[in-house]
Design a protein around this motif. Sequence first.
Motif, PDB file in Angstrom:
ATOM      1  N   GLY A 124       0.784  -1.231   0.000  1.00 36.96           N
ATOM      2  CA  GLY A 124       0.000   0.000   0.000  1.00 36.96           C
ATOM      3  C   GLY A 124       0.817   1.282   0.000  1.00 36.96           C
ATOM      4  O   GLY A 124       0.260   2.370   0.161  1.00 36.96           O
ATOM      5  N   GLN A 125       2.114   1.175  -0.209  1.00 40.08           N
ATOM      6  CA  GLN A 125       2.978   2.355  -0.194  1.00 40.08           C
ATOM      7  C   GLN A 125       3.057   2.999  -1.584  1.00 40.08           C
ATOM      8  O   GLN A 125       3.141   2.315  -2.592  1.00 40.08           O
ATOM      9  CB  GLN A 125       4.401   1.976   0.235  1.00 40.08           C
ATOM     10  CG  GLN A 125       4.530   1.538   1.657  1.00 40.08           C
ATOM     11  CD  GLN A 125       4.512   2.710   2.620  1.00 40.08           C
ATOM     12  OE1 GLN A 125       4.803   3.842   2.279  1.00 40.08           O
ATOM     13  NE2 GLN A 125       4.147   2.412   3.859  1.00 40.08           N
ATOM     14  N   VAL A 126       3.043   4.316  -1.585  1.00 41.46           N
ATOM     15  CA  VAL A 126       3.384   5.076  -2.785  1.00 41.46           C
ATOM     16  C   VAL A 126       4.892   5.285  -2.712  1.00 41.46           C
ATOM     17  O   VAL A 126       5.438   5.564  -1.644  1.00 41.46           O
ATOM     18  CB  VAL A 126       2.647   6.437  -2.798  1.00 41.46           C
ATOM     19  CG1 VAL A 126       3.138   7.302  -3.952  1.00 41.46           C
ATOM     20  CG2 VAL A 126       1.147   6.227  -2.883  1.00 41.46           C
ATOM     21  N   PHE A 127       5.573   5.100  -3.838  1.00 41.28           N
ATOM     22  CA  PHE A 127       7.020   5.292  -3.843  1.00 41.28           C
ATOM     23  C   PHE A 127       7.463   5.869  -5.171  1.00 41.28           C
ATOM     24  O   PHE A 127       6.748   5.819  -6.170  1.00 41.28           O
ATOM     25  CB  PHE A 127       7.756   3.977  -3.544  1.00 41.28           C
ATOM     26  CG  PHE A 127       7.580   2.901  -4.590  1.00 41.28           C
ATOM     27  CD1 PHE A 127       8.475   2.766  -5.641  1.00 41.28           C
ATOM     28  CD2 PHE A 127       6.504   2.025  -4.518  1.00 41.28           C
ATOM     29  CE1 PHE A 127       8.311   1.778  -6.591  1.00 41.28           C
ATOM     30  CE2 PHE A 127       6.332   1.029  -5.470  1.00 41.28           C
ATOM     31  CZ  PHE A 127       7.236   0.901  -6.513  1.00 41.28           C
ATOM     32  N   GLU A 128       8.642   6.451  -5.150  1.00 36.97           N
ATOM     33  CA  GLU A 128       9.217   6.996  -6.369  1.00 36.97           C
ATOM     34  C   GLU A 128      10.256   6.027  -6.922  1.00 36.97           C
ATOM     35  O   GLU A 128      10.820   5.216  -6.187  1.00 36.97           O
ATOM     36  CB  GLU A 128       9.864   8.351  -6.102  1.00 36.97           C
ATOM     37  CG  GLU A 128       8.840   9.434  -5.800  1.00 36.97           C
ATOM     38  CD  GLU A 128       9.466  10.805  -5.692  1.00 36.97           C
ATOM     39  OE1 GLU A 128       9.037  11.685  -6.437  1.00 36.97           O
ATOM     40  OE2 GLU A 128      10.363  10.974  -4.864  1.00 36.97           O
ATOM     41  N   GLN A 129      10.466   6.148  -8.211  1.00 35.47           N
ATOM     42  CA  GLN A 129      11.514   5.387  -8.885  1.00 35.47           C
ATOM     43  C   GLN A 129      12.407   6.369  -9.610  1.00 35.47           C
ATOM     44  O   GLN A 129      11.938   7.321 -10.242  1.00 35.47           O
ATOM     45  CB  GLN A 129      10.939   4.421  -9.918  1.00 35.47           C
ATOM     46  CG  GLN A 129      12.039   3.687 -10.692  1.00 35.47           C
ATOM     47  CD  GLN A 129      11.523   2.916 -11.900  1.00 35.47           C
ATOM     48  OE1 GLN A 129      10.513   3.265 -12.479  1.00 35.47           O
ATOM     49  NE2 GLN A 129      12.220   1.871 -12.260  1.00 35.47           N
ATOM     50  N   PHE A 130      13.710   6.150  -9.503  1.00 35.89           N
ATOM     51  CA  PHE A 130      14.656   6.921 -10.305  1.00 35.89           C
ATOM     52  C   PHE A 130      14.494   6.401 -11.732  1.00 35.89           C
ATOM     53  O   PHE A 130      14.642   5.211 -11.980  1.00 35.89           O
ATOM     54  CB  PHE A 130      16.077   6.699  -9.800  1.00 35.89           C
ATOM     55  CG  PHE A 130      17.048   7.769 -10.200  1.00 35.89           C
ATOM     56  CD1 PHE A 130      17.355   8.800  -9.336  1.00 35.89           C
ATOM     57  CD2 PHE A 130      17.643   7.735 -11.449  1.00 35.89           C
ATOM     58  CE1 PHE A 130      18.257   9.786  -9.712  1.00 35.89           C
ATOM     59  CE2 PHE A 130      18.529   8.715 -11.841  1.00 35.89           C
ATOM     60  CZ  PHE A 130      18.839   9.751 -10.960  1.00 35.89           C
ATOM     61  N   LYS A 131      14.148   7.263 -12.665  1.00 29.53           N
ATOM     62  CA  LYS A 131      13.842   6.835 -14.024  1.00 29.53           C
ATOM     63  C   LYS A 131      15.064   6.257 -14.747  1.00 29.53           C
ATOM     64  O   LYS A 131      16.152   6.780 -14.626  1.00 29.53           O
ATOM     65  CB  LYS A 131      13.325   8.013 -14.846  1.00 29.53           C
ATOM     66  CG  LYS A 131      11.990   8.544 -14.428  1.00 29.53           C
ATOM     67  CD  LYS A 131      11.617   9.723 -15.303  1.00 29.53           C
ATOM     68  CE  LYS A 131      10.344  10.377 -14.845  1.00 29.53           C
ATOM     69  NZ  LYS A 131      10.051  11.584 -15.634  1.00 29.53           N
ATOM     70  N   PRO A 132      14.832   5.192 -15.508  1.00 27.49           N
ATOM     71  CA  PRO A 132      15.904   4.694 -16.362  1.00 27.49           C
ATOM     72  C   PRO A 132      16.111   5.668 -17.525  1.00 27.49           C
ATOM     73  O   PRO A 132      15.142   6.248 -18.031  1.00 27.49           O
ATOM     74  CB  PRO A 132      15.384   3.345 -16.849  1.00 27.49           C
ATOM     75  CG  PRO A 132      13.900   3.427 -16.712  1.00 27.49           C
ATOM     76  CD  PRO A 132      13.622   4.403 -15.605  1.00 27.49           C
TER      77      PRO A 132
END
Length: 165
Positions: free
Chosen positions: A155-163
């Motif tokens: 249930g967590q919202v998280f960010e991803q460092f974009k490829p």
Amino acid sequence: MMSATISQEDVYHALEQVMDPEIPVLSVIDLGMITGVDITEGQPVLVRMIPTFAACPAVSYIKDNIRTVVEKALGVAVTVEIDKHVHWESNRMTAAAKEKLKNFGIAPPPVLEGDVRPEIMLNTPCPHCGSEHTYLRSPFGSTLCRAIHYCKSCGQVFEQFKPLE
């Protein structure tokens, strides 16, 4: 005036202390932002760097930090230039950087082999629980280099460092 005892290794060691202002657990070394160091007797140390994104608003801040940290650590004059011959890609990040990102709560970019495809950002492993039962909520995150994901497992919202290639 520069001392002849300063080595490239000394400069790179000092650069490990220059942290990214947007992700303060990563140094410019972790991110693969440094493309070279030139040491010439009687000249300022030249550090060449590349931003992670062309329109990165933190470039001037990072350049100033590089200059300040290296000058203070080594007692030498430093010039920082943007290397216009090299473009940053996410594969330049070290394995340690990707682990630090994950521990910071940001999903690291996958290793790219070939072109960046939109589906590469689907089912991004959650940095909180490791589940791949996630979905891309928005390709636009809090900064240009991040996307927003949601984990269906925890249930967590998280960010991803974009490829990026």
